[in-house]
Scaffold this active site. Structure first.
Site, PDB file in Angstrom:
ATOM      1  N   HIS A   1      -5.231   3.872  -2.190  1.00  3.74           N
ATOM      2  CA  HIS A   1      -6.586   4.262  -1.559  1.00  3.74           C
ATOM      3  C   HIS A   1      -6.729   5.645  -2.149  1.00  3.74           C
ATOM      4  O   HIS A   1      -6.019   6.830  -1.748  1.00  3.74           O
ATOM      5  CB  HIS A   1      -6.489   4.110  -0.015  1.00  3.74           C
ATOM      6  CG  HIS A   1      -7.694   4.451   0.475  1.00  3.74           C
ATOM      7  ND1 HIS A   1      -7.930   4.283   1.893  1.00  3.74           N
ATOM      8  CD2 HIS A   1      -8.963   4.858  -0.045  1.00  3.74           C
ATOM      9  CE1 HIS A   1      -8.976   4.671   2.220  1.00  3.74           C
ATOM     10  NE2 HIS A   1     -10.042   4.773   1.006  1.00  3.74           N
TER      11      HIS A   1
ATOM     12  N   GLU B   1      -8.354   0.954  -3.317  1.00  2.00           N
ATOM     13  CA  GLU B   1      -9.196   0.890  -2.157  1.00  2.00           C
ATOM     14  C   GLU B   1     -10.162   2.232  -2.378  1.00  2.00           C
ATOM     15  O   GLU B   1      -9.845   3.026  -2.748  1.00  2.00           O
ATOM     16  CB  GLU B   1      -8.293   1.266  -0.810  1.00  2.00           C
ATOM     17  CG  GLU B   1      -7.936  -0.047  -0.244  1.00  2.00           C
ATOM     18  CD  GLU B   1      -6.974   0.444   1.102  1.00  2.00           C
ATOM     19  OE1 GLU B   1      -7.374   1.275   1.789  1.00  2.00           O
ATOM     20  OE2 GLU B   1      -6.003  -0.206   1.348  1.00  2.00           O
TER      21      GLU B   1
ATOM     22  N   ARG C   1      -6.607  13.014   0.637  1.00  4.50           N
ATOM     23  CA  ARG C   1      -5.652  13.366   1.826  1.00  4.50           C
ATOM     24  C   ARG C   1      -4.235  13.022   1.328  1.00  4.50           C
ATOM     25  O   ARG C   1      -3.359  13.718   1.702  1.00  4.50           O
ATOM     26  CB  ARG C   1      -6.109  13.124   3.261  1.00  4.50           C
ATOM     27  CG  ARG C   1      -5.816  11.762   3.394  1.00  4.50           C
ATOM     28  CD  ARG C   1      -5.794  11.521   5.051  1.00  4.50           C
ATOM     29  NE  ARG C   1      -7.323  11.892   5.499  1.00  4.50           N
ATOM     30  CZ  ARG C   1      -7.798  11.023   6.575  1.00  4.50           C
ATOM     31  NH1 ARG C   1      -7.126   9.861   7.071  1.00  4.50           N
ATOM     32  NH2 ARG C   1      -8.948  11.143   6.984  1.00  4.50           N
TER      33      ARG C   1
ATOM     34  N   GLU D   1     -10.846  -8.854   3.184  1.00  2.00           N
ATOM     35  CA  GLU D   1      -9.584  -8.205   3.762  1.00  2.00           C
ATOM     36  C   GLU D   1     -10.064  -8.205   5.372  1.00  2.00           C
ATOM     37  O   GLU D   1     -10.728  -7.355   5.903  1.00  2.00           O
ATOM     38  CB  GLU D   1      -9.031  -7.070   3.254  1.00  2.00           C
ATOM     39  CG  GLU D   1      -7.833  -6.788   3.907  1.00  2.00           C
ATOM     40  CD  GLU D   1      -7.095  -5.554   2.972  1.00  2.00           C
ATOM     41  OE1 GLU D   1      -7.095  -5.571   1.922  1.00  2.00           O
ATOM     42  OE2 GLU D   1      -6.466  -4.829   3.961  1.00  2.00           O
TER      43      GLU D   1
ATOM     44  N   ARG E   1      -8.940   8.484  -1.483  1.00  4.68           N
ATOM     45  CA  ARG E   1     -10.013   8.903  -0.467  1.00  4.68           C
ATOM     46  C   ARG E   1     -10.960   9.931  -1.110  1.00  4.68           C
ATOM     47  O   ARG E   1     -10.223  10.779  -1.957  1.00  4.68           O
ATOM     48  CB  ARG E   1      -9.185   9.386   0.677  1.00  4.68           C
ATOM     49  CG  ARG E   1      -8.644   8.148   1.436  1.00  4.68           C
ATOM     50  CD  ARG E   1      -8.167   8.945   2.731  1.00  4.68           C
ATOM     51  NE  ARG E   1      -8.825   9.317   3.670  1.00  4.68           N
ATOM     52  CZ  ARG E   1      -9.754   8.656   4.659  1.00  4.68           C
ATOM     53  NH1 ARG E   1      -9.248   7.315   4.918  1.00  4.68           N
ATOM     54  NH2 ARG E   1     -10.751   9.147   5.286  1.00  4.68           N
TER      55      ARG E   1
ATOM     56  N   HIS F   1       1.067   6.056   2.092  1.00  5.55           N
ATOM     57  CA  HIS F   1       1.866   6.820   2.954  1.00  5.55           C
ATOM     58  C   HIS F   1       3.028   7.478   2.189  1.00  5.55           C
ATOM     59  O   HIS F   1       3.563   8.464   2.825  1.00  5.55           O
ATOM     60  CB  HIS F   1       2.176   6.332   4.214  1.00  5.55           C
ATOM     61  CG  HIS F   1       1.015   5.941   4.891  1.00  5.55           C
ATOM     62  ND1 HIS F   1       0.071   7.086   5.349  1.00  5.55           N
ATOM     63  CD2 HIS F   1       0.169   4.917   5.607  1.00  5.55           C
ATOM     64  CE1 HIS F   1      -1.104   6.789   6.115  1.00  5.55           C
ATOM     65  NE2 HIS F   1      -1.046   5.405   5.957  1.00  5.55           N
TER      66      HIS F   1
ATOM     67  N   THR G   1     -17.610  -0.992  14.862  1.00 13.46           N
ATOM     68  CA  THR G   1     -17.025  -0.488  15.983  1.00 13.46           C
ATOM     69  C   THR G   1     -15.495  -0.431  15.834  1.00 13.46           C
ATOM     70  O   THR G   1     -14.563   0.280  16.225  1.00 13.46           O
ATOM     71  CB  THR G   1     -17.177  -1.398  17.309  1.00 13.46           C
ATOM     72  OG1 THR G   1     -17.321  -2.527  17.073  1.00 13.46           O
ATOM     73  CG2 THR G   1     -18.426  -0.638  17.978  1.00 13.46           C
TER      74      THR G   1
ATOM     75  N   ASN H   1       0.928  -1.092   0.021  1.00 14.06           N
ATOM     76  CA  ASN H   1      -0.006   0.172   0.030  1.00 14.06           C
ATOM     77  C   ASN H   1       0.950   1.396  -0.050  1.00 14.06           C
ATOM     78  O   ASN H   1       1.566   1.411   0.800  1.00 14.06           O
ATOM     79  CB  ASN H   1      -0.873  -0.143   1.266  1.00 14.06           C
ATOM     80  CG  ASN H   1      -1.835   1.021   1.407  1.00 14.06           C
ATOM     81  OD1 ASN H   1      -1.257   2.295   1.271  1.00 14.06           O
ATOM     82  ND2 ASN H   1      -3.069   0.951   1.683  1.00 14.06           N
TER      83      ASN H   1
ATOM     84  N   HIS I   1      -3.880  -3.937   7.613  1.00 13.94           N
ATOM     85  CA  HIS I   1      -3.831  -2.647   8.395  1.00 13.94           C
ATOM     86  C   HIS I   1      -3.050  -2.936   9.637  1.00 13.94           C
ATOM     87  O   HIS I   1      -3.118  -3.635  10.910  1.00 13.94           O
ATOM     88  CB  HIS I   1      -5.228  -2.267   8.717  1.00 13.94           C
ATOM     89  CG  HIS I   1      -5.311  -1.037   9.378  1.00 13.94           C
ATOM     90  ND1 HIS I   1      -5.503   0.212   8.498  1.00 13.94           N
ATOM     91  CD2 HIS I   1      -5.071  -0.387  10.431  1.00 13.94           C
ATOM     92  CE1 HIS I   1      -5.653   1.189   9.201  1.00 13.94           C
ATOM     93  NE2 HIS I   1      -5.233   1.067  10.378  1.00 13.94           N
TER      94      HIS I   1
END
Ligand code: PXP
Length: 252
Positions: free
Chosen positions: A58, A85, A64, A166, A60, A16, A116, A13, A206
């Site tokens: 990803h 993603e 971001r 996933e 978004r 970052h 949650t 991924n 993750h």
């Protein structure tokens, strides 16, 4: 670039890498003196050269980290598999159908979709997600659902015939140095067993890093791990290719 075969696949991924770029160059055009760095697509290509089996990016809704142009360039240049993603919204569905990544991983971005633990709530959004899976399947795109290792979410994913899931490893990763670790790894192990028994392909991701990976590999039936932050971090010290090779070494 042909990836080496390993028992469990590594999807890197690259979000970052884009986070670092946005920290400095958020408001600059991409060709600003060719100094807009680091480039997540260049990062992805180095990952492929080092043996990554696929690249995850990803896009978004708040843009971001990854930008639209990153995704387009990734689609053009990535030779392994591009996994997009994305949120389960009409705009993103349209985007994916036009982009044609090899797979999409549906992730929650709005509060109503989130459980949650932070996975996508399939139980509550069954028909909407089933429609997206169908549209993707018709377009030849494999769908994965990012879910908590919760039997209700796993069963709901099987009921709407998602090809892949996933499992969200975040709760386990957060509990790694605390009392809940044993319980969390057990939940993931049991979740993977259940998913496999229901015919789902089981991926996980993750918060996986070079330390907890050893225990993550005790989760049965894993097809692919999607790992980002730790590889980007390690790459700062040893370079991208070495960082990927070190992670791959755990998976063969
Ligand atoms: N899988 C999914 C669905 C994610 O949202 C993320 C985080 O962007 C990852 C895997 C990778 O997580 P990490 O960067 O902590 O390795």
């Amino acid at each position: 670039m042909t990836a080496t075969t390993s028992k469990i696949l590594l999807g890197v991924n690259v979000d970052h890498c884009a986070t670092v770029r946005q920290a400095r160059y958020r408001s600059h055009p991409r060709d600003f003196g060719q100094e807009v760095e680091p480039d997540p697509v260049e990062f992805a290509l180095l990952c492929e050269q080092a043996g990554a089996d696929g690249i995850t990016i990803h896009l978004r809704e708040d843009r971001r980290h990854v930008q639209d142009s990153d995704v387009r360039r990734a689609r053009d240049q990535i030779k392994t598999r591009l996994n997009l993603e994305m949120a389960c919204t009409p705009a993103m569905v349209e985007y994916a159908l036009e982009l044609k990544p090899d797979s999409v991983c549906l992730v929650p971005e709005s509060r109503e979709e989130i459980t949650t633990e932070g996975g996508l709530d399939i139980v509550k959004n069954k028909s909407r997600i089933a429609a997206v899976i169908e549209a993707m399947t018709d377009a030849g795109i494999t769908t994965s659902l990012f879910i908590d290792p919760d039997p209700r979410q796993i069963r709901a994913s099987a009921e709407i015939v998602s090809p892949w899931i996933e499992l969200h490893t975040g709760a386990y990763a957060n509990a790694y140095y605390g009392e809940g670790r044993e319980a969390e790894i057990k939940i993931l192990q049991e979740g993977a067993k259940l998913a496999h028994s229901l015919g789902l392909v089981v991926n996980a991701g993750h918060g996986i890093n070079y330390t907890n990976i050893t225990e993550v590999l005790t989760i049965p039936h894993l097809h692919e791990l999607n790992i980002g932050h730790t590889i980007v971090s390690r790459a700062l010290f040893v370079g991208v290719e070495q960082a990927v090779r070190e992670m791959k070494a755990f998976l063969v």
